[in-house]
Design an enzyme around this catalytic site. Structure first.
Site, PDB file in Angstrom:
ATOM      1  N   GLY A 274       0.809  -1.215   0.000  1.00 38.96           N
ATOM      2  CA  GLY A 274       0.000   0.000   0.000  1.00 38.96           C
ATOM      3  C   GLY A 274       0.838   1.259   0.000  1.00 38.96           C
ATOM      4  O   GLY A 274       0.548   2.211  -0.729  1.00 38.96           O
ATOM      5  N   THR A 275       1.877   1.281   0.807  1.00 40.26           N
ATOM      6  CA  THR A 275       2.708   2.482   0.911  1.00 40.26           C
ATOM      7  C   THR A 275       3.295   2.859  -0.446  1.00 40.26           C
ATOM      8  O   THR A 275       3.209   4.009  -0.881  1.00 40.26           O
ATOM      9  CB  THR A 275       3.842   2.257   1.932  1.00 40.26           C
ATOM     10  OG1 THR A 275       3.254   2.068   3.213  1.00 40.26           O
ATOM     11  CG2 THR A 275       4.785   3.440   1.993  1.00 40.26           C
TER      12      THR A 275
ATOM     13  N   GLN B  15      -7.829  -0.347   3.562  1.00 35.41           N
ATOM     14  CA  GLN B  15      -8.770  -0.928   4.533  1.00 35.41           C
ATOM     15  C   GLN B  15     -10.113  -1.279   3.905  1.00 35.41           C
ATOM     16  O   GLN B  15     -10.896  -2.031   4.477  1.00 35.41           O
ATOM     17  CB  GLN B  15      -9.008   0.047   5.696  1.00 35.41           C
ATOM     18  CG  GLN B  15      -7.796   0.294   6.564  1.00 35.41           C
ATOM     19  CD  GLN B  15      -7.347  -0.943   7.314  1.00 35.41           C
ATOM     20  OE1 GLN B  15      -8.120  -1.889   7.525  1.00 35.41           O
ATOM     21  NE2 GLN B  15      -6.093  -0.954   7.716  1.00 35.41           N
TER      22      GLN B  15
ATOM     23  N   SER C  71      -3.550  -3.338  -0.745  1.00 34.38           N
ATOM     24  CA  SER C  71      -2.463  -4.116  -0.168  1.00 34.38           C
ATOM     25  C   SER C  71      -2.897  -5.563   0.032  1.00 34.38           C
ATOM     26  O   SER C  71      -4.036  -5.829   0.423  1.00 34.38           O
ATOM     27  CB  SER C  71      -2.094  -3.484   1.175  1.00 34.38           C
ATOM     28  OG  SER C  71      -1.328  -4.382   1.926  1.00 34.38           O
TER      29      SER C  71
ATOM     30  N   THR D 209      11.832  -7.407 -11.418  1.00 36.23           N
ATOM     31  CA  THR D 209      11.114  -8.659 -11.684  1.00 36.23           C
ATOM     32  C   THR D 209       9.901  -8.760 -10.775  1.00 36.23           C
ATOM     33  O   THR D 209       9.990  -8.472  -9.586  1.00 36.23           O
ATOM     34  CB  THR D 209      12.058  -9.859 -11.468  1.00 36.23           C
ATOM     35  OG1 THR D 209      13.150  -9.717 -12.366  1.00 36.23           O
ATOM     36  CG2 THR D 209      11.350 -11.174 -11.710  1.00 36.23           C
TER      37      THR D 209
ATOM     38  N   CYS E 175       1.081   0.973  13.280  1.00 36.50           N
ATOM     39  CA  CYS E 175       2.270   1.768  12.938  1.00 36.50           C
ATOM     40  C   CYS E 175       2.569   2.796  14.019  1.00 36.50           C
ATOM     41  O   CYS E 175       3.688   3.240  14.145  1.00 36.50           O
ATOM     42  CB  CYS E 175       2.077   2.511  11.626  1.00 36.50           C
ATOM     43  SG  CYS E 175       1.642   1.447  10.283  1.00 36.50           S
TER      44      CYS E 175
END
Lengths: 381, 380
Positions: free
Chosen positions: B70-71, B177, B197, B235, B322
């Site tokens: 996601g980041t 989310q 994600s 890759t 986090c």
């Protein structure tokens, strides 16, 4: 010819008849840290040597942390008969170095055909001729080529400052109150430096403090133990005394009474460990429980001396030492420790002992202390 | 009983995901760029995953870029703006994940970056948004579902406002989310990019995707062999992609998450009474995601309850995972003006489609036991 580490010791040199006792302790400590590197350690002619280590730099870092070691040098040992070969080696060691230099020879083998000044001149001349970018300055040289003529010739340029102090174990035993903060590991370091063997006590207030807080303290103890040659760390369950104090004692004395419990528990553990003193990281006036009056109140319950090596230090000075010994970063991890769980809004800063004792009257001190001591978990790091 | 209620932090990969990845690493390990048949078979599977994602979002499969998560997807979408010479305004909502917030803040030298406030339920304040929108707005970043409170953002209304004031502004949605838990139609809403994600949907960690619209220009940050149409060289993370495909494929769309969440809420209400504060939309409201419940069990501090529950094998979190290393009030709760005392007690329960009533009952039982004991010792 071979590479080895030449170790110089400081204060032990001043000892009289009991010098062998200190030297033995030092050799033992150096052996202990050189063992993982396969290093062989021996004492010869007021120097310690380590040879055959697998990782020179790693071994030097470990040795530089041994209390009692004043400095150490990566050195070359070679046959002393062929002076030209010695000069060649010296020149090759100076290669790539620029600036001013001198040669500093010490001849402890007085049968050697050249005197120290002769060696200085001859070798200095040879180095000048065979290298580039160097000039001689015998008063303030930037680099010194050291030559020691003993059973062999020893050559070294780099001198690494070590921690100094006295070998751990020669100064008796003491027990450190280890929180997760910046000060207590530094206090432990300062006392261990004087040759004191350290055990540590940490107070854990689950579920008010976490597994992470406990792990953090174990990490701190490990970091400290790289200097102290092992630490026996006691993790004491402290929730029950804390909750009882919180419930039954006047708020303003909460922290102070908690400190008194910690001291009682730590001195019981110290007695078990054969330690004769406690160590704390307190510094005058840093927090309410560290005023002189408050310290008098905590000391009143301890049947042994309490060492507070940081008592006159500013926070910034303590931080500098913590950075130097490598505990600062770990100490700064934000997990709460038990000292801050139930902090009073307005703690008493000038407490009177009789008031504190009165405030404690309703508590079953003995059974709380004993339960904490009995419940302690021992971790050897 | 192990009761994992921290599915917004990460999820347990399902057995089929794990098996698909093992098969991929043992048998289908070929480089999808190679010319021989087994490599082509791998490439086909990658395409299948692109299609599955596109189908879910009503997007075009040719505009799905696989990323490390996601980041990276958020960063890729937002930092692509750096190539825009015109400057202009960039907006992000107050409770965005740091992956979005930090990327937006990195644009501050060239753009006028502003935060869109939340109302007290943690939902974008539309009036404030209208005030902030200017004709030169280049991008609006809105998360589909807030990771801490479970608040669902009014995407339709936001898209409408955008269309009215600044139709050229790109709408970037962090769907980490929301993906699979709530339907979303990128085409209908005019969403220009969407980040997702793998490990939040019972897939593996280290894989995610950015889906983008036709008018969005993506500027690559990884340069190299030109994979992903040159937009993300390197890759492909084939086991990750295969795992994510299996996760999408097997995610139980029909589930009882909302029912379980309400069950948990009722039990907490019984335990704490008026000391229970919901942080975010009311659990039964249409703005509340089916899987997240954030509430404060005043006066017990978040971390104390979390540590107490950990010994019962009940795992929950305070703010987002986090932020658990940082000792401060969550930015999301601050943006909602939650009182400090309430915010310090905030707990986030996040459920999965596999969460059972037995687990909820067990967790509630443990919470009741600890709450009765811990509430006696209020911290000052």
């Amino acid at each position: 010819m071979r590479q080895l580490i030449l170790i110089r010791y400081g204060e032990i040199y001043l000892k009289g008849l009991n010098r062998p006792y200190f030297l033995h302790a030092l050799v033992d400590r150096v052996k202990q840290v050189a063992k993982p590197f396969g290093g062989k350690v021996w004492l010869h002619d007021a120097r310690l040597f380590v040879s055959d280590m697998t990782d020179m730099e790693g071994c030097m870092t470990a040795v530089s942390r041994v209390f009692g070691v004043h400095s150490l040098c990566p050195a070359i040992e070679m046959d002393k008969a062929d002076f030209t070969a010695i000069c060649e080696q010296a020149a090759s060691m100076m290669e790539g170095i620029t600036g001013t230099f001198k040669v500093d020879a010490r001849r402890s083998d007085k049968r050697y055909p050249m005197t120290s000044p002769q060696i200085n001149m001859e070798m200095g001349g040879y180095i000048l001729e065979h290298t580039q970018g160097l000039s001689v300055d015998i008063h303030h040289p930037e680099h010194v080529m050291n030559v020691e003529i003993r059973d062999h010739a020893y050559l070294y340029v780099r001198v690494i400052e070590a921690v100094g102090g006295m070998p751990v174990g020669t100064g008796g035993k003491a027990t450190l109150l280890l929180s997760g903060g910046i000060d207590s590991p530094v206090a432990g370091y300062c006392i261990a430096k004087r040759g004191v063997e350290i055990s540590a006590v940490h107070f854990h207030s689950y579920p008010y403090t976490s597994e992470r807080a406990k792990e953090k303290v174990i990490t701190l103890a490990k970091q400290l133990s790289s200097y102290c040659c092992g630490i026996r760390l006691y993790i004491v369950p402290f929730t029950e005394p804390q909750l009882t104090i919180h419930e039954k004692c006047p708020e303003e004395y909460g922290t102070l009474i908690m400190r008194r419990f910690m001291m009682r528990i730590a001195s019981r553990i110290a007695e078990k460990e054969g330690a004769r003193a406690l160590i704390t990281g307190e510094s005058i006036g840093q927090v309410a429980s560290q005023t002189i009056e408050a310290l008098c109140c905590t000391d009143a319950v301890v049947p042994m001396p309490v060492f507070r090596p940081l008592i006159g230090n500013d926070k910034i000075e303590i931080i500098h030492i913590a950075e130097k010994i490598g505990t600062y970063e770990t100490s700064c991890l934000p997990y709460e420790d038990c000292c801050t769980v139930f902090t009073p809004r307005h703690p008493a800063t000038h407490p009177k002992l009789e008031n504190v004792e009165r405030a404690e009257q309703g508590l079953d001190i003995e059974s709380l202390v004993q339960a904490a001591v009995d419940g302690a978990e021992l971790i050897e790091v | 009983m192990l009761c994992y209620l921290d599915n917004s932090a990460t999820t347990r990969p399902s057995q089929r995901v794990v098996q698909a990845m093992i098969d991929c690493m043992q048998e289908g390990f070929y480089n999808p760029s190679a010319l021989y048949a087994p490599a082509v078979a791998v490439e086909k599977k990658i395409t299948a995953c692109r299609e599955a994602i596109a189908l879910e979002l009503h997007a075009d499969a040719s505009r799905v870029i696989f990323t490390s998560g996601g980041t990276e997807a958020d960063n890729l979408a937002i930092l692509s703006l750096l190539s825009e010479r015109r400057g202009g305004r960039v907006l992000f909502t107050a409770g965005e994940h740091p992956a979005v917030r930090a990327a937006c803040e990195a644009l501050k030298n060239s753009f006028d970056v502003k935060e869109i406030p939340y109302d007290r339920y943690g939902i974008v304040d539309l009036d404030a948004l209208l005030d902030l929108l200017t004709p030169d707005t280049r991008m609006i970043c809105v998360m589909q579902v807030n990771n801490e409170t479970g608040a669902i953002m009014p995407m339709k209304e936001i898209a409408d406002l955008r269309d009215r004031v600044c139709p050229n502004a790109l709408l970037h949605v962090d769907g980490v989310q929301g993906f699979l838990r709530l339907p979303i139609d990128m085409k209908a809403l005019g969403i220009d990019s969407y980040a997702l994600s793998g490990h939040k949907i019972h897939g593996p960690k280290g894989i995610g995707a950015l889906v983008y619209s036709e008018r969005t220009r993506i500027v690559p940050r990884e340069l190299g062999g030109g994979q992903e149409k040159g937009l993300r060289s390197g890759t492909e993370n084939v086991p990750g992609i295969i795992g994510m495909y299996e996760a999408i494929h097997t995610f139980p769309r029909e589930n009882e998450m909302r029912k379980q969440k309400l069950h948990l809420y009722e039990r907490l209400l019984e335990i704490c009474g008026e000391n229970l504060h919901v942080n975010g939309p009311q659990p039964e409201s249409e703005f509340s995601a089916p899987h997240i419940l954030n509430c404060s069990l005043v006066p017990v501090r978040s971390e104390t309850m979390i540590y107490a529950l950990e010994r019962d094998q009940v795992f929950i979190s305070g703010g987002s995972a986090c932020s658990s290393h940082k000792q401060k009030i969550s930015a999301v709760l601050s943006a909602m003006n939650v009182q400090r005392k309430v915010a310090e007690s905030a707990l986030r329960f996040s459920l999965s489609p596999y969460t059972s009533s037995e687990e909820i009952e067990y967790a509630a039982g443990c919470i009741a036991r600890h709450y009765d004991l811990l509430k006696r010792y209020e911290r000052r």
